[in-house]
Design a protein around this motif. Structure first.
Motif, mmCIF file in Angstrom:
data_model
loop_
_atom_site.group_PDB
_atom_site.id
_atom_site.type_symbol
_atom_site.label_atom_id
_atom_site.label_comp_id
_atom_site.label_asym_id
_atom_site.label_seq_id
_atom_site.Cartn_x
_atom_site.Cartn_y
_atom_site.Cartn_z
ATOM 1 N N UNK A 52 -28.714 -1.106 -10.002
ATOM 2 C CA UNK A 52 -29.386 -2.323 -10.421
ATOM 3 C C UNK A 52 -29.506 -2.516 -11.921
ATOM 4 N N UNK A 53 -28.644 -1.872 -12.700
ATOM 5 C CA UNK A 53 -28.671 -2.083 -14.143
ATOM 6 C C UNK A 53 -28.202 -3.495 -14.474
ATOM 7 N N UNK A 54 -28.796 -4.103 -15.498
ATOM 8 C CA UNK A 54 -28.353 -5.393 -15.995
ATOM 9 C C UNK A 54 -27.053 -5.224 -16.772
ATOM 10 N N UNK A 95 -19.541 -1.243 -10.111
ATOM 11 C CA UNK A 95 -20.285 -1.582 -8.893
ATOM 12 C C UNK A 95 -21.486 -0.662 -8.705
ATOM 13 N N UNK A 96 -21.287 0.631 -8.939
ATOM 14 C CA UNK A 96 -22.369 1.610 -8.786
ATOM 15 C C UNK A 96 -23.526 1.304 -9.732
ATOM 16 N N UNK A 135 -37.896 -0.324 -11.486
ATOM 17 C CA UNK A 135 -37.729 -0.589 -12.920
ATOM 18 C C UNK A 135 -36.547 0.194 -13.471
ATOM 19 N N UNK A 136 -35.773 -0.461 -14.251
ATOM 20 C CA UNK A 136 -34.803 0.189 -15.116
ATOM 21 C C UNK A 136 -34.884 -0.552 -16.440
ATOM 22 N N UNK A 137 -35.986 -0.308 -17.149
ATOM 23 C CA UNK A 137 -36.287 -1.078 -18.350
ATOM 24 C C UNK A 137 -35.316 -0.750 -19.477
ATOM 25 N N UNK A 138 -35.069 -1.787 -20.315
ATOM 26 C CA UNK A 138 -34.147 -1.609 -21.432
ATOM 27 C C UNK A 138 -34.625 -0.526 -22.398
ATOM 28 N N UNK A 139 -35.948 -0.288 -22.423
ATOM 29 C CA UNK A 139 -36.483 0.722 -23.343
ATOM 30 C C UNK A 139 -36.134 2.133 -22.899
#
Length: 406
Positions: A371-373, A364-365, A298-302
């Motif tokens: 995996x950030x959007x 790229x990183x 998870x890398x949630x927007x919150x």
């Protein structure tokens, strides 16, 4: 086996339990009651304490001189910051030339002479020394220790050492969350941190989903600690060799036996990278990221992430943010500006021959690495409440606690 609970986390739990924010108490930033040395002085007499932290990074050495004021309770009043280049690792073959002495002059000016003997000096080295052969790294540390011992400041045991990469991320997370007021009893959210150094990069955040912890590659991606009678788990990892300078070398394959930077080759490569355009440059830097950087579940927007160090510096160089105020960016902003710089479709004149490659690597990183959007928001910052955004404050707290200077 679970890692031991860092002492500074227990300290911060006690501090945060009060639930007081800066708006609720008219004192600056940080309460350190019971942590700093107490002296027998009349009631209501203001006491001033200082502490000096050296951040020995791969590309430079930074000094943080913290000033604490004790009225009824000690509080962090301000920080004096200064940096010099190159980093300690540049002196691997000539340790007698290390420039720590220059920064000690800064400490002498910032700390009143009468306080020198009770002001601790601490140096923590990061990726630059972690990348060196152990013997050479130790020789450099011994040289720094000698310089410290000859100084008029307090130099306790263990004041000079190499810091573990994971601790670097955790201490930065502690520093940023404390400075932003997210470590008090009323805080419902925390901020994640992204630190991009010269030799390594760190990501640390408090997951909301159990799968983030369960799907972590190995146990050392998770730091567990007790906080408010609950067990909290931070997702935290440091990638040695994925700092911005190390990434340049890895992309080129221009790393000598001891990590020697081949500047001429790098400039030629970056020149070709710029002429080839963003797409081909991206394919090259992807080789440094793919299969190496783990994407958290998870890398949630919150989850707001604070990004600093070279994230901040390159955003300033690219004209994306103000060099003093910083600002909010989306991940896609790095990608867009990288395309403009690499494809030469921007009126903005690059300040560095490496800017195309560096911006491409950051894009790229963030995207193919962590995996950030594209729309994920990042807070690019250099200072929070006039204190440098880094692990240094957290490390100083940890050292004070370990010293047991009551």
């Amino acid at each position: 086996m679970e890692p031991p609970v860092p002492p500074f986390l227990l300290l911060l739990a006690l501090l945060a339990a009060s639930g007081l924010t800066r708006a609720q108490v008219e004192t600056p930033l940080l309460d350190l009651s019971g942590v700093l040395p107490s002296l027998s002085r009349p009631a209501n007499h203001s006491l001033i304490f200082h502490a000096v932290m050296f951040d020995a990074g791969s590309t430079g050495t930074r000094i943080h001189v913290y000033t604490f004021i004790q009225k009824q309770l000690p509080v962090l009043d301000n920080e004096m910051f200064h940096s010099i280049k190159p980093g300690l690792s540049a002196y691997a073959d000539s340790p007698e030339m290390v420039t720590v002495t220059l920064l000690l002059k800064v400490a002498r000016r910032a700390v009143p002479r009468l306080d020198w003997k009770r002001t601790p000096l601490v140096l923590r080295a990061t990726a630059g020394l972690r990348l060196l052969p152990a013997e050479k790294a130790q020789t450099l540390l011994d040289q720094v220790q000698h310089v410290f011992d000859e100084s008029p400041f307090l130099v306790p045991d263990g004041s000079v050492s190499i810091m573990d990469g994971t601790n670097e991320g955790i201490l930065a997370w502690i520093s940023l969350n404390f400075l932003t007021g997210h470590l008090n009893a009323n805080a419902k959210k925390t901020v994640g941190i992204l630190d991009l150094g010269g030799g390594s990069t760190q990501i640390t955040f408090l997951p909301k989903l159990k799968k983030t912890v369960e799907k972590a590659p190995v146990a050392d991606y998770v730091a567990r600690f007790d906080f408010f009678n609950s067990t909290f788990e931070l997702y935290s990892h440091s990638y040695l060799g994925n700092g911005i300078m190390a990434a340049r070398l890895a992309t080129l394959g221009a790393v000598g036996a001891e990590g020697t930077v081949l500047n001429a080759d790098l400039r030629v490569f970056c020149h070709r990278c710029g002429h080839a355009g963003y797409k081909l440059c991206y394919q090259e830097v992807l080789k440094v990221v793919k299969g190496i950087i783990h994407q958290p579940y998870e890398l949630k927007d919150s989850n707001v992430f604070f990004a600093f160090s070279y994230y901040f510096d390159r955003a300033v160089d690219a004209g994306l943010i103000d060099g003093v105020q910083g600002g909010m960016l989306q991940v896609r902003d790095f990608k867009k500006r990288a395309k403009e710089v690499c494809n030469k479709t921007t009126r903005y004149l690059p300040v560095s021959p490496f800017l195309c490659m560096d911006l491409t690597y950051i894009a790229c990183l963030l995207k193919d690495g962590f995996g950030f959007k594209d729309g994920a928001m990042l807070q690019l910052t250099k200072k929070v409440n006039n204190v440098e955004a880094s692990w240094a404050l957290g490390a100083m707290l940890d050292h004070f606690h370990n010293l047991k200077l009551h």
